[in-house]
Design a protein around this motif. Structure first.
Motif, PDB file in Angstrom:
ATOM      1  N   VAL A  92      60.863  45.165  20.873  1.00  0.00           N
ATOM      2  CA  VAL A  92      59.743  44.913  19.970  1.00  0.00           C
ATOM      3  C   VAL A  92      59.766  46.015  18.918  1.00  0.00           C
ATOM      4  N   TYR A  93      59.797  45.625  17.672  1.00  0.00           N
ATOM      5  CA  TYR A  93      59.857  46.574  16.562  1.00  0.00           C
ATOM      6  C   TYR A  93      58.465  46.710  15.950  1.00  0.00           C
ATOM      7  N   TYR A  94      58.032  47.963  15.822  1.00  0.00           N
ATOM      8  CA  TYR A  94      56.709  48.264  15.293  1.00  0.00           C
ATOM      9  C   TYR A  94      56.843  48.961  13.946  1.00  0.00           C
ATOM     10  N   CYS A  95      56.114  48.464  12.972  1.00  0.00           N
ATOM     11  CA  CYS A  95      56.020  49.149  11.689  1.00  0.00           C
ATOM     12  C   CYS A  95      55.021  50.298  11.822  1.00  0.00           C
ATOM     13  N   ASN A  96      55.329  51.408  11.172  1.00  0.00           N
ATOM     14  CA  ASN A  96      54.489  52.595  11.257  1.00  0.00           C
ATOM     15  C   ASN A  96      54.223  53.161   9.865  1.00  0.00           C
ATOM     16  N   ALA A  97      53.120  53.874   9.762  1.00  0.00           N
ATOM     17  CA  ALA A  97      52.784  54.529   8.500  1.00  0.00           C
ATOM     18  C   ALA A  97      51.942  55.766   8.768  1.00  0.00           C
ATOM     19  N   ASP A  98      52.109  56.761   7.925  1.00  0.00           N
ATOM     20  CA  ASP A  98      51.304  57.978   8.004  1.00  0.00           C
ATOM     21  C   ASP A  98      51.819  58.954   6.936  1.00  0.00           C
ATOM     22  N   TRP A  99      51.377  60.185   7.039  1.00  0.00           N
ATOM     23  CA  TRP A  99      51.928  61.217   6.169  1.00  0.00           C
ATOM     24  C   TRP A  99      53.263  61.676   6.758  1.00  0.00           C
ATOM     25  N   GLU A 100      54.129  62.212   5.909  1.00  0.00           N
ATOM     26  CA  GLU A 100      55.462  62.586   6.355  1.00  0.00           C
ATOM     27  C   GLU A 100      55.393  63.664   7.433  1.00  0.00           C
ATOM     28  N   PRO A 101      56.306  63.641   8.390  1.00  0.00           N
ATOM     29  CA  PRO A 101      56.338  64.676   9.421  1.00  0.00           C
ATOM     30  C   PRO A 101      57.098  65.911   8.931  1.00  0.00           C
ATOM     31  N   SER A 102      56.837  67.041   9.533  1.00  0.00           N
ATOM     32  CA  SER A 102      57.607  68.248   9.222  1.00  0.00           C
ATOM     33  C   SER A 102      59.022  68.129   9.784  1.00  0.00           C
ATOM     34  N   ASP A 103      59.161  67.398  10.875  1.00  0.00           N
ATOM     35  CA  ASP A 103      60.466  67.141  11.494  1.00  0.00           C
ATOM     36  C   ASP A 103      60.685  65.635  11.492  1.00  0.00           C
ATOM     37  N   PRO A 104      61.628  65.125  10.702  1.00  0.00           N
ATOM     38  CA  PRO A 104      61.819  63.669  10.626  1.00  0.00           C
ATOM     39  C   PRO A 104      62.284  63.045  11.930  1.00  0.00           C
ATOM     40  N   ASN A 105      62.771  63.846  12.859  1.00  0.00           N
ATOM     41  CA  ASN A 105      63.189  63.325  14.159  1.00  0.00           C
ATOM     42  C   ASN A 105      62.043  63.333  15.172  1.00  0.00           C
ATOM     43  N   ASN A 106      60.894  63.802  14.741  1.00  0.00           N
ATOM     44  CA  ASN A 106      59.764  63.920  15.659  1.00  0.00           C
ATOM     45  C   ASN A 106      58.498  63.492  14.924  1.00  0.00           C
ATOM     46  N   TRP A 107      58.328  62.218  14.767  1.00  0.00           N
ATOM     47  CA  TRP A 107      57.227  61.649  13.989  1.00  0.00           C
ATOM     48  C   TRP A 107      56.293  60.904  14.909  1.00  0.00           C
ATOM     49  N   ALA A 108      55.035  61.254  14.839  1.00  0.00           N
ATOM     50  CA  ALA A 108      54.004  60.584  15.625  1.00  0.00           C
ATOM     51  C   ALA A 108      53.033  59.917  14.656  1.00  0.00           C
ATOM     52  N   PRO A 109      53.389  58.755  14.152  1.00  0.00           N
ATOM     53  CA  PRO A 109      52.543  58.114  13.141  1.00  0.00           C
ATOM     54  C   PRO A 109      51.216  57.650  13.706  1.00  0.00           C
ATOM     55  N   GLY A 110      50.215  57.696  12.844  1.00  0.00           N
ATOM     56  CA  GLY A 110      48.883  57.304  13.292  1.00  0.00           C
ATOM     57  C   GLY A 110      48.625  55.815  13.207  1.00  0.00           C
ATOM     58  N   TYR A 111      49.448  55.122  12.434  1.00  0.00           N
ATOM     59  CA  TYR A 111      49.205  53.694  12.214  1.00  0.00           C
ATOM     60  C   TYR A 111      50.390  52.873  12.727  1.00  0.00           C
ATOM     61  N   TRP A 112      50.047  51.814  13.441  1.00  0.00           N
ATOM     62  CA  TRP A 112      51.047  50.940  14.049  1.00  0.00           C
ATOM     63  C   TRP A 112      50.712  49.494  13.729  1.00  0.00           C
ATOM     64  N   GLY A 113      51.761  48.696  13.481  1.00  0.00           N
ATOM     65  CA  GLY A 113      51.579  47.270  13.361  1.00  0.00           C
ATOM     66  C   GLY A 113      51.496  46.626  14.732  1.00  0.00           C
ATOM     67  N   GLN A 114      51.415  45.308  14.723  1.00  0.00           N
ATOM     68  CA  GLN A 114      51.257  44.592  15.985  1.00  0.00           C
ATOM     69  C   GLN A 114      52.580  44.371  16.701  1.00  0.00           C
ATOM     70  N   GLY A 115      53.689  44.591  16.006  1.00  0.00           N
ATOM     71  CA  GLY A 115      55.002  44.448  16.610  1.00  0.00           C
ATOM     72  C   GLY A 115      55.605  43.086  16.353  1.00  0.00           C
ATOM     73  N   THR A 116      56.914  43.065  16.221  1.00  0.00           N
ATOM     74  CA  THR A 116      57.644  41.823  16.050  1.00  0.00           C
ATOM     75  C   THR A 116      58.874  41.870  16.948  1.00  0.00           C
ATOM     76  N   GLN A 117      59.133  40.783  17.657  1.00  0.00           N
ATOM     77  CA  GLN A 117      60.196  40.747  18.649  1.00  0.00           C
ATOM     78  C   GLN A 117      61.539  40.468  17.986  1.00  0.00           C
ATOM     79  N   VAL A 118      62.518  41.261  18.375  1.00  0.00           N
ATOM     80  CA  VAL A 118      63.909  41.012  17.985  1.00  0.00           C
ATOM     81  C   VAL A 118      64.707  40.829  19.270  1.00  0.00           C
ATOM     82  N   ALA A 119      65.406  39.720  19.374  1.00  0.00           N
ATOM     83  CA  ALA A 119      66.226  39.436  20.545  1.00  0.00           C
ATOM     84  C   ALA A 119      67.643  39.135  20.077  1.00  0.00           C
ATOM     85  N   VAL A 120      68.607  39.841  20.655  1.00  0.00           N
ATOM     86  CA  VAL A 120      70.006  39.680  20.278  1.00  0.00           C
ATOM     87  C   VAL A 120      70.772  39.184  21.496  1.00  0.00           C
ATOM     88  N   SER A 121      71.346  38.028  21.367  1.00  0.00           N
ATOM     89  CA  SER A 121      72.101  37.454  22.487  1.00  0.00           C
ATOM     90  C   SER A 121      73.577  37.823  22.377  1.00  0.00           C
TER      91      SER A 121
END
Length: 122
Positions: A92-121
Protein backbone atom coordinates in the motif's frame (compact mmCIF):
# COMPACT_ATOMS: atom_id res chain seq x y z
CA UNK A 1 -4.72 20.88 8.14
CA UNK A 2 -3.78 19.24 4.87
CA UNK A 3 -5.72 16.60 2.96
CA UNK A 4 -4.07 14.24 0.49
CA UNK A 5 -5.80 12.24 -2.22
CA UNK A 6 -3.93 9.53 -4.10
CA UNK A 7 -4.76 7.71 -7.28
CA UNK A 8 -3.13 5.35 -9.74
CA UNK A 9 -2.60 2.08 -7.95
CA UNK A 10 -3.56 -1.25 -9.42
CA UNK A 11 -2.44 -4.69 -10.51
CA UNK A 12 0.43 -5.08 -12.94
CA UNK A 13 2.72 -7.85 -14.10
CA UNK A 14 6.37 -7.88 -13.16
CA UNK A 15 8.32 -5.59 -15.44
CA UNK A 16 5.35 -3.32 -15.96
CA UNK A 17 4.81 0.29 -15.00
CA UNK A 18 2.39 2.37 -12.95
CA UNK A 19 2.11 6.04 -12.11
CA UNK A 20 0.83 7.24 -8.76
CA UNK A 21 -0.58 10.73 -8.34
CA UNK A 22 -1.36 12.77 -5.26
CA UNK A 23 -2.93 16.16 -4.75
CA UNK A 24 -2.86 18.18 -1.56
CA UNK A 25 -5.48 20.63 -0.36
CA UNK A 26 -5.90 22.77 2.73
CA UNK A 27 -3.07 24.68 4.40
CA UNK A 28 -0.60 24.36 1.54
CA UNK A 29 1.77 26.97 2.97
CA UNK A 30 2.84 24.40 5.55
CA UNK A 31 4.21 22.08 2.87
CA UNK A 32 7.48 22.20 0.99
CA UNK A 33 8.05 18.47 0.70
CA UNK A 34 5.98 15.55 -0.51
CA UNK A 35 6.73 11.91 -0.90
CA UNK A 36 5.65 8.30 -0.78
CA UNK A 37 5.83 5.70 1.95
CA UNK A 38 4.81 2.09 1.36
CA UNK A 39 3.70 -0.63 3.72
CA UNK A 40 4.00 -4.28 2.79
CA UNK A 41 1.67 -7.12 3.82
CA UNK A 42 4.29 -7.99 6.42
CA UNK A 43 3.74 -4.50 7.85
CA UNK A 44 7.19 -3.25 6.94
CA UNK A 45 7.09 0.48 6.24
CA UNK A 46 9.58 2.17 3.94
CA UNK A 47 10.14 5.71 2.72
CA UNK A 48 10.24 5.19 -1.03
CA UNK A 49 10.82 8.68 -2.40
CA UNK A 50 10.86 12.26 -1.23
CA UNK A 51 10.85 15.51 -3.13
CA UNK A 52 11.72 18.83 -1.56
CA UNK A 53 10.26 21.21 -4.08
CA UNK A 54 12.92 23.03 -6.03
CA UNK A 55 15.71 21.45 -4.03
CA UNK A 56 16.12 17.70 -4.21
CA UNK A 57 14.74 14.24 -4.77
CA UNK A 58 15.70 11.22 -2.67
CA UNK A 59 15.01 7.53 -3.17
CA UNK A 60 15.23 4.32 -1.24
CA UNK A 61 18.02 2.11 -2.53
CA UNK A 62 15.46 -0.53 -3.43
CA UNK A 63 13.84 1.71 -6.07
CA UNK A 64 16.72 3.80 -7.40
CA UNK A 65 16.86 3.70 -11.17
CA UNK A 66 13.29 2.38 -11.41
CA UNK A 67 11.11 4.99 -9.71
CA UNK A 68 10.98 8.70 -10.44
CA UNK A 69 9.31 11.29 -8.24
CA UNK A 70 8.19 14.62 -9.59
CA UNK A 71 5.83 17.33 -8.54
CA UNK A 72 4.37 20.78 -8.91
CA UNK A 73 5.18 23.14 -6.08
CA UNK A 74 2.50 25.67 -6.98
CA UNK A 75 -0.24 23.05 -7.01
CA UNK A 76 1.29 20.84 -4.31
CA UNK A 77 0.92 17.72 -6.39
CA UNK A 78 3.32 14.81 -6.54
CA UNK A 79 3.73 11.92 -8.93
CA UNK A 80 5.67 8.71 -8.81
CA UNK A 81 6.50 6.93 -12.02
CA UNK A 82 7.28 3.29 -11.24
CA UNK A 83 8.99 1.24 -13.92
CA UNK A 84 10.29 -2.32 -14.01
CA UNK A 85 8.02 -3.23 -11.13
CA UNK A 86 8.87 -6.30 -9.08
CA UNK A 87 6.69 -8.50 -6.85
CA UNK A 88 8.51 -7.07 -3.83
CA UNK A 89 7.17 -3.64 -4.76
CA UNK A 90 3.68 -4.86 -3.85
CA UNK A 91 2.41 -2.70 -1.00
CA UNK A 92 0.00 0.00 0.00
CA UNK A 93 1.53 3.29 -1.10
CA UNK A 94 0.81 6.38 0.98
CA UNK A 95 1.24 9.94 -0.19
CA UNK A 96 2.85 12.19 2.41
CA UNK A 97 3.36 15.90 2.91
CA UNK A 98 5.01 18.18 5.44
CA UNK A 99 7.97 20.49 5.84
CA UNK A 100 11.30 19.16 4.62
CA UNK A 101 13.27 16.96 7.05
CA UNK A 102 16.80 17.76 8.19
CA UNK A 103 17.70 14.19 7.19
CA UNK A 104 16.03 13.07 3.93
CA UNK A 105 16.46 9.44 4.97
CA UNK A 106 14.57 10.02 8.19
CA UNK A 107 11.30 11.79 7.45
CA UNK A 108 8.28 11.60 9.71
CA UNK A 109 5.62 13.46 7.75
CA UNK A 110 2.60 14.77 9.55
CA UNK A 111 0.16 14.26 6.70
CA UNK A 112 -0.82 10.96 5.12
CA UNK A 113 -3.19 10.01 2.35
CA UNK A 114 -5.57 7.11 2.54
CA UNK A 115 -3.26 4.80 0.61
CA UNK A 116 -3.47 3.11 -2.76
CA UNK A 117 -2.76 -0.57 -3.37
CA UNK A 118 -0.08 -1.67 -5.81
CA UNK A 119 0.10 -5.38 -6.59
CA UNK A 120 2.78 -6.85 -8.84
CA UNK A 121 2.35 -10.39 -10.06
CA UNK A 122 5.26 -12.58 -11.01
Amino acid sequence: QVQLVESGGGLVQAGGSLTLSCAASGNLASINAMGWYRQTPEQLRELVALIVFGVSENYADSVKGRFTISGDNAKKTVYQQMNDLKPEDSAVYYCNADWEPSDPNNWAPGYWGQGTQVAVSS
